[in-house]
Write a protein that holds these residues in place. Structure first.
Motif, PDB file in Angstrom:
ATOM      1  N   ALA A   1     -11.934  11.747  -5.457  1.00  0.00           N
ATOM      2  CA  ALA A   1     -12.864  13.151  -6.070  1.00  0.00           C
ATOM      3  C   ALA A   1     -13.701  12.624  -7.315  1.00  0.00           C
ATOM      4  N   ASP A   2     -13.680  11.804  -8.297  1.00  0.00           N
ATOM      5  CA  ASP A   2     -14.018  11.811  -9.640  1.00  0.00           C
ATOM      6  C   ASP A   2     -13.649  10.473 -10.338  1.00  0.00           C
ATOM      7  N   LEU A   3     -14.511   9.849 -10.271  1.00  0.00           N
ATOM      8  CA  LEU A   3     -14.499   8.420 -10.887  1.00  0.00           C
ATOM      9  C   LEU A   3     -14.550   7.951 -11.816  1.00  0.00           C
ATOM     10  N   THR A   4     -15.078   9.153 -13.330  1.00  0.00           N
ATOM     11  CA  THR A   4     -14.606   9.357 -14.673  1.00  0.00           C
ATOM     12  C   THR A   4     -12.925   9.057 -15.002  1.00  0.00           C
ATOM     13  N   ALA A   5     -12.089   9.773 -13.949  1.00  0.00           N
ATOM     14  CA  ALA A   5     -10.536  10.188 -14.195  1.00  0.00           C
ATOM     15  C   ALA A   5     -10.110   8.660 -13.391  1.00  0.00           C
ATOM     16  N   PHE A   6     -10.600   7.175 -13.443  1.00  0.00           N
ATOM     17  CA  PHE A   6     -10.080   6.286 -12.877  1.00  0.00           C
ATOM     18  C   PHE A   6      -8.828   5.944 -13.643  1.00  0.00           C
TER      19      PHE A   6
ATOM     20  N   LEU B   1       2.286   5.377   1.286  1.00  0.00           N
ATOM     21  CA  LEU B   1       0.867   5.680   1.113  1.00  0.00           C
ATOM     22  C   LEU B   1       1.295   7.679   1.260  1.00  0.00           C
ATOM     23  N   PRO B   2       1.921   7.682   2.075  1.00  0.00           N
ATOM     24  CA  PRO B   2       1.585   9.777   1.492  1.00  0.00           C
ATOM     25  C   PRO B   2       2.359   9.702   0.206  1.00  0.00           C
ATOM     26  N   GLU B   3       2.910   9.277  -0.903  1.00  0.00           N
ATOM     27  CA  GLU B   3       2.599   9.260  -2.314  1.00  0.00           C
ATOM     28  C   GLU B   3       1.277   9.116  -2.737  1.00  0.00           C
ATOM     29  N   ILE B   4       1.058   7.843  -2.565  1.00  0.00           N
ATOM     30  CA  ILE B   4      -0.254   7.971  -3.400  1.00  0.00           C
ATOM     31  C   ILE B   4      -1.282   9.051  -2.928  1.00  0.00           C
ATOM     32  N   ARG B   5      -1.137   9.526  -1.848  1.00  0.00           N
ATOM     33  CA  ARG B   5      -2.134  10.597  -0.981  1.00  0.00           C
ATOM     34  C   ARG B   5      -1.828  11.514  -1.660  1.00  0.00           C
ATOM     35  N   ASP B   6      -0.602  11.690  -2.667  1.00  0.00           N
ATOM     36  CA  ASP B   6      -0.465  12.971  -3.336  1.00  0.00           C
ATOM     37  C   ASP B   6      -0.541  12.973  -5.126  1.00  0.00           C
ATOM     38  N   VAL B   7      -0.967  11.736  -5.298  1.00  0.00           N
ATOM     39  CA  VAL B   7      -1.912  11.622  -6.538  1.00  0.00           C
ATOM     40  C   VAL B   7      -3.063  12.294  -6.629  1.00  0.00           C
ATOM     41  N   PRO B   8      -2.684  13.378  -8.290  1.00  0.00           N
ATOM     42  CA  PRO B   8      -3.741  14.180  -8.184  1.00  0.00           C
ATOM     43  C   PRO B   8      -5.203  13.381  -8.974  1.00  0.00           C
ATOM     44  N   GLY B   9      -6.605  13.494  -8.366  1.00  0.00           N
ATOM     45  CA  GLY B   9      -7.327  12.878  -8.326  1.00  0.00           C
ATOM     46  C   GLY B   9      -7.592  11.981  -6.859  1.00  0.00           C
ATOM     47  N   VAL B  10      -6.897  11.672  -5.806  1.00  0.00           N
ATOM     48  CA  VAL B  10      -7.174  11.091  -5.158  1.00  0.00           C
ATOM     49  C   VAL B  10      -7.790  11.604  -3.501  1.00  0.00           C
TER      50      VAL B  10
ATOM     51  N   GLY C   1     -16.448   1.670   0.410  1.00  0.00           N
ATOM     52  CA  GLY C   1     -16.402   3.159   0.495  1.00  0.00           C
ATOM     53  C   GLY C   1     -14.240   3.292  -0.784  1.00  0.00           C
ATOM     54  N   ILE C   2     -14.393   1.836  -1.000  1.00  0.00           N
ATOM     55  CA  ILE C   2     -13.336   1.722  -1.422  1.00  0.00           C
ATOM     56  C   ILE C   2     -13.301   1.490  -3.830  1.00  0.00           C
ATOM     57  N   HIS C   3     -12.868   2.721  -3.948  1.00  0.00           N
ATOM     58  CA  HIS C   3     -12.110   2.998  -5.785  1.00  0.00           C
ATOM     59  C   HIS C   3     -12.090   1.917  -5.960  1.00  0.00           C
ATOM     60  N   MET C   4     -10.265   1.690  -5.518  1.00  0.00           N
ATOM     61  CA  MET C   4      -9.352   1.013  -5.650  1.00  0.00           C
ATOM     62  C   MET C   4      -8.665   0.632  -4.633  1.00  0.00           C
TER      63      MET C   4
ATOM     64  N   LYS D   1      -7.158   7.801 -15.398  1.00  0.00           N
ATOM     65  CA  LYS D   1      -5.270   7.926 -15.616  1.00  0.00           C
ATOM     66  C   LYS D   1      -5.253   8.420 -13.780  1.00  0.00           C
ATOM     67  N   VAL D   2      -5.547   7.993 -12.581  1.00  0.00           N
ATOM     68  CA  VAL D   2      -5.221   7.926 -11.192  1.00  0.00           C
ATOM     69  C   VAL D   2      -4.867   6.820 -11.643  1.00  0.00           C
ATOM     70  N   LYS D   3      -5.212   5.503 -12.000  1.00  0.00           N
ATOM     71  CA  LYS D   3      -4.372   3.749 -11.871  1.00  0.00           C
ATOM     72  C   LYS D   3      -3.098   4.870 -12.824  1.00  0.00           C
ATOM     73  N   ASP D   4      -2.562   4.655 -13.676  1.00  0.00           N
ATOM     74  CA  ASP D   4      -1.185   5.230 -14.274  1.00  0.00           C
ATOM     75  C   ASP D   4      -0.650   5.659 -13.638  1.00  0.00           C
ATOM     76  N   ARG D   5      -1.055   6.611 -13.038  1.00  0.00           N
ATOM     77  CA  ARG D   5      -0.321   7.685 -12.142  1.00  0.00           C
ATOM     78  C   ARG D   5       0.472   6.793 -10.959  1.00  0.00           C
ATOM     79  N   ILE D   6      -0.908   6.559  -9.653  1.00  0.00           N
ATOM     80  CA  ILE D   6       0.124   5.003  -9.098  1.00  0.00           C
ATOM     81  C   ILE D   6       0.752   4.058  -8.898  1.00  0.00           C
ATOM     82  N   GLU D   7       0.114   3.368 -10.519  1.00  0.00           N
ATOM     83  CA  GLU D   7       1.313   2.144 -10.616  1.00  0.00           C
ATOM     84  C   GLU D   7       2.621   2.666 -11.156  1.00  0.00           C
ATOM     85  N   ALA D   8       2.286   4.405 -11.486  1.00  0.00           N
ATOM     86  CA  ALA D   8       4.252   5.047 -11.957  1.00  0.00           C
ATOM     87  C   ALA D   8       5.163   4.387 -10.747  1.00  0.00           C
ATOM     88  N   LEU D   9       4.130   4.690  -9.927  1.00  0.00           N
ATOM     89  CA  LEU D   9       5.096   4.307  -8.458  1.00  0.00           C
ATOM     90  C   LEU D   9       5.766   2.595  -8.046  1.00  0.00           C
TER      91      LEU D   9
END
Length: 385
Positions: free
Chosen positions: A213-218, A87-96, A54-57, A220-228
């Motif tokens: 929620a949507d793998l096609t946004a991988f 952890l809470p910061e990652i949960r707040d990332v859009p697309g997670v 169940g882990i996409h990243m 974008k989500v990755k870039d947002r998380i790595e900005a942390l």
């Protein structure tokens, strides 16, 4: 003249020699079948395990993403930890869709057996929709959920107590995960805060498992998380590629051993058929004298070789299937980060290719003896008998 029947008669006349040659072909074919099945089965088992995780990243500290990724599947420890404030910061990332913290530790018992603990929170079951749990997920800090194999080894059922002297901690079994056929079967699942306390890692995480929620946004989500601050993201595909890379050298070694086995098998067939040709030179001479053509003699010897290799190939596939459980266990012990599940299963394409390879080897090995048998002068052969 029935060449197939005559070929079979010739093989039957030399039972011991034919049997030993057939056994050599069978062993080489079994090795080929096992290797081809393993190459296909390993990738299939790894894909199935990654999908079931169940882990996409996986988010971890920079410098240990691959270690944390493999731990997410197989357990163990790493030297660097992620700050739990991420952890809470990652949960707040859009697309997670789901993000759950992981604290993974191993514990060696006095008997030398390794126990693998997963500290997870209440969102972890959302990553495992295929799970079926007898009992319930833990609700209190002193409860534990066992994988099916862990429950079997510990001889515990729902409601029992389980004590770990190395941790000086006792827990109540709130649930047991029914057998999944994956590494999850051997794990002990604790509440994340409890795991942080007993392993003295308050405020630390091995990593954060993320389901999108949507793998096609991988990307974008990755870039947002790595900005942390101080985080690094590794994808499911990267995990798979890393594990496949680590097993590549083992696959190469097994392929080299297989090539040697096939070469020895071909030489064995060649030796057997050549000896048969020399022993039957007189019979071939008489056959030529009574009208048998060179082509008939050539086909007779070649058919004899092909029959031997075809039977050896079929026997080899059966042998490979019969030893599949033992071979699977050996491969799981040999290879690093091997996924759970069976590698060697019956596959008609793999079985057909293995038998075809054994038959082709017989064809190549039989050409020289067939040519020698067909090229002899009948009068010269009879004169020297």
């Amino acid at each position: 003249m029935n060449l197939l029947r005559l070929s079979w008669t010739n093989l039957w006349r030399r039972k011991l020699r034919s049997g030993l040659t057939l056994a050599g072909i069978a062993v080489a074919t079994a090795a080929l079948f096992s290797l081809l099945s393993f190459n296909r089965g390993f990738d299939r088992a790894l894909t199935e395990e990654m999908e079931s995780s169940g882990i996409h990243m996986l988010v971890s500290t920079e410098g240990c993403p691959m270690e944390a990724a493999s731990l997410a599947l197989h357990g163990g420890e790493i030297p660097k930890f992620l700050d739990a404030r991420r952890l809470p910061e990652i949960r707040d990332v859009p697309g997670v869709q789901t993000a759950t913290g992981l604290l993974i530790f191993s514990l060696i018992e006095d008997e030398g057996r390794a126990l693998y603990f997963y500290g997870v929170d209440e969102r972890y079951p959302a990553l495992k929709p295929h799970w079926k749990i007898d009992g319930a997920w833990f609700k209190g800090p002193d409860e534990i959920v066992l994988g099916a194999e862990a429950a079997l080894v510990e001889k515990r059922k729902v409601g029992d107590k389980v004590y770990f002297p190395e941790l000086n901690a006792e827990f109540t079994v709130s649930g047991i995960v029914q057998r999944t056929g994956s590494e999850d079967d051997g794990f002990f699942f604790l509440p994340l805060a409890t795991a942080q306390r007993v392993f003295k890692k308050e405020g630390k995480l091995t990593g954060v498992a993320v389901h999108l929620a949507d793998l096609t946004a991988f990307d974008k989500v990755k870039d947002r998380i790595e900005a942390l601050p101080d985080v690094y993201v590794v994808s499911r595909d990267q995990i798979m590629q890393q594990i496949l890379k680590m097993t590549g050298s083992s696959k190469t070694l097994m392929a080299a051993v297989l090539i040697v086995a096939l070469a020895v098998s071909v030489l064995g067939v060649l030796n057997t058929v050549l000896m048969s040709v020399f022993e039957m030179r007189g019979e071939f001479g008489y056959m030529r004298c009574v009208g048998a053509s060179r082509g008939a003699i050539f086909r007779l010897v070649l058919i004899e070789t092909l029959v031997l290799c075809l039977l050896g190939g079929i026997a080899g596939v059966i042998l490979g299937l019969g030893l599949s459980a033992a071979t699977d266990q050996w491969l799981h012990d040999l290879l690093p980060y091997a996924p759970a599940g069976r590698f060697i299963r019956f596959d008609s394409a793999v079985a057909g290719l293995s038998v075809a390879a054994a038959t082709l080897a017989g064809l190549l090995a039989g050409l020289l003896p067939s040519f020698k048998a067909a090229s002899a002068s009948p009068m010269e052969v009879v004169r020297h008998v």
